[in-house]
Design an enzyme around this catalytic site. Sequence first.
Site, PDB file in Angstrom:
ATOM      1  N   ARG A   1       0.804  -1.220   0.000  1.00  0.00           N
ATOM      2  CA  ARG A   1       0.000   0.000   0.000  1.00  0.00           C
ATOM      3  C   ARG A   1       0.843   1.279   0.000  1.00  0.00           C
ATOM      4  O   ARG A   1       0.532   2.228   0.724  1.00  0.00           O
ATOM      5  CB  ARG A   1      -0.954   0.034   1.204  1.00  0.00           C
ATOM      6  CG  ARG A   1      -1.772  -1.234   1.410  1.00  0.00           C
ATOM      7  CD  ARG A   1      -2.573  -1.101   2.700  1.00  0.00           C
ATOM      8  NE  ARG A   1      -2.994  -2.374   3.227  1.00  0.00           N
ATOM      9  CZ  ARG A   1      -4.192  -2.918   3.016  1.00  0.00           C
ATOM     10  NH1 ARG A   1      -5.066  -2.291   2.271  1.00  0.00           N
ATOM     11  NH2 ARG A   1      -4.505  -4.070   3.564  1.00  0.00           N
TER      12      ARG A   1
ATOM     13  N   LYS B   1     -14.426  -3.647   3.318  1.00  0.00           N
ATOM     14  CA  LYS B   1     -13.181  -3.578   2.546  1.00  0.00           C
ATOM     15  C   LYS B   1     -12.171  -2.640   3.211  1.00  0.00           C
ATOM     16  O   LYS B   1     -12.505  -1.803   4.046  1.00  0.00           O
ATOM     17  CB  LYS B   1     -13.480  -3.090   1.125  1.00  0.00           C
ATOM     18  CG  LYS B   1     -14.459  -3.990   0.369  1.00  0.00           C
ATOM     19  CD  LYS B   1     -13.852  -5.358   0.099  1.00  0.00           C
ATOM     20  CE  LYS B   1     -14.790  -6.248  -0.703  1.00  0.00           C
ATOM     21  NZ  LYS B   1     -15.880  -6.812   0.088  1.00  0.00           N
ATOM     22  N   ASP B   2     -10.912  -2.777   2.798  1.00  0.00           N
ATOM     23  CA  ASP B   2      -9.820  -1.978   3.339  1.00  0.00           C
ATOM     24  C   ASP B   2     -10.002  -0.494   3.024  1.00  0.00           C
ATOM     25  O   ASP B   2     -10.597  -0.126   2.016  1.00  0.00           O
ATOM     26  CB  ASP B   2      -8.484  -2.440   2.749  1.00  0.00           C
ATOM     27  CG  ASP B   2      -8.206  -3.901   3.055  1.00  0.00           C
ATOM     28  OD1 ASP B   2      -8.777  -4.763   2.370  1.00  0.00           O
ATOM     29  OD2 ASP B   2      -7.452  -4.166   3.978  1.00  0.00           O
ATOM     30  N   LYS B   3      -9.438   0.349   3.874  1.00  0.00           N
ATOM     31  CA  LYS B   3      -9.466   1.798   3.629  1.00  0.00           C
ATOM     32  C   LYS B   3      -8.393   2.201   2.629  1.00  0.00           C
ATOM     33  O   LYS B   3      -8.670   2.823   1.601  1.00  0.00           O
ATOM     34  CB  LYS B   3      -9.271   2.567   4.943  1.00  0.00           C
ATOM     35  CG  LYS B   3      -9.184   4.095   4.749  1.00  0.00           C
ATOM     36  CD  LYS B   3      -8.946   4.783   6.076  1.00  0.00           C
ATOM     37  CE  LYS B   3      -8.949   6.310   5.893  1.00  0.00           C
ATOM     38  NZ  LYS B   3      -7.789   6.810   5.147  1.00  0.00           N
TER      39      LYS B   3
END
Length: 423
Positions: free
Chosen positions: A29, A87-89
């Site tokens: 990320r 879901k992921d940020k």
Amino acid sequence: MMPSPYPLEQELGMRYYASGAPGIGGRLRSTPADFIVEELPLPISDPDGPFLICRLTKTNWELQRAVKEIAKQLGISHRRIAWAGTKDKNAVTTQYLSLYEVPPEAIEHVHLKDISLEVVGRSQHPLALGGLAGNRFDIVIRDCAAEGLAERVRAATEVASAGIPNYYGLQRFGVVRPVTHLVGESILRGDYEGAVVTYIGRAYPLESEEAQRARSRFAEDRDAKAALAALPVQMTYERAMANHLAGNPGDYAGALRVLPPKLLSLLVSAFQSYLFNCALSRRIEAGLSLAEPEVGDRLLFSNGREDIVSARNRQAALLQIRRGRCRIAIFVPGAEPVTPHGRTDEVMQDLMRERGIGAEDFERASRFVATKFAGALRPIALSTEVEAEVSGANVRLRFTLPPGHYATTVCREYMKADPYVMI
């Protein structure tokens, strides 16, 4: 199996890797575009239903906050919006929402930066957590260790195909502040003050100094008015809880209930996730296999059927596992009493006793949260065919997982890195 050297993973029960091969290191990320998630929905085919189904694509948005902002622009309660997966940020994510009694033309008035909403159909029922076919991932790990990178990637890909421990990932417990299971444990004990103090007052080093000071002060003095003045404005849930306490001193149960119902429920279920991780690690410590069953093991079949391994059916169970028709699973207890069948069940019972948590605590939490916390089976092994590509010091991974399985659990097997570089 190789033990993890990282205190945070050990603390969350994620104590082992599937192989002892060296990891590739690197960082996840670096930008949200390095972590792309596409939800694979179940079929939608009910044109007359009251629930509008929309495809939500967002970049670097926390889901609960995105839903609140969408609801605000639509002029409806956020409780009329539901989803199948969280879901992921720090990612680019595509998923589906159901919106109760919202006309399709209203969606045209939603204008939020880095969010798009597209009508795809209608349904007679709202979406529910877990109600999806799976998730497809496209992930880039950057700045990996250069020495023997291709060989390390190849080895990890083989391990991912064979099976790795199916841990709940770090984000299940909170990315910057992994406290959800601790808050949930306090709720299970009926210690609502402890739950609130942990949620608002437990500081972690990756937060801003301003946030850490505000949290630490509240943990020390329980001064809700001072916390309300000191907590950063983006901490909407903490501020809502502090605001409630400022107007209702000592009403810690009420402060918890200002949280969205789904978030409150997730806090309690996070403790169940923690128990699963710990039980899986203890199974590994005992030298038991992820793929070879022993008498008393529970089996979960691809069609949802469950069974118990006995001396009579053990060889047949092994064959079914090898053919991919079922997997060994751990039963995570809830509000109903459980009869243990094998060593792993006994390990789970030991963990519950050590924490002082029983079925009656889940029953009380069910009433408090207004959510039934039934027990559930979860497979102990995760396996997936990964398409891996090495480009310089970067590695790109493409794979698909069933609902409730964590991409970061796959990535940690490749990286074997500090979990903080994976958030």
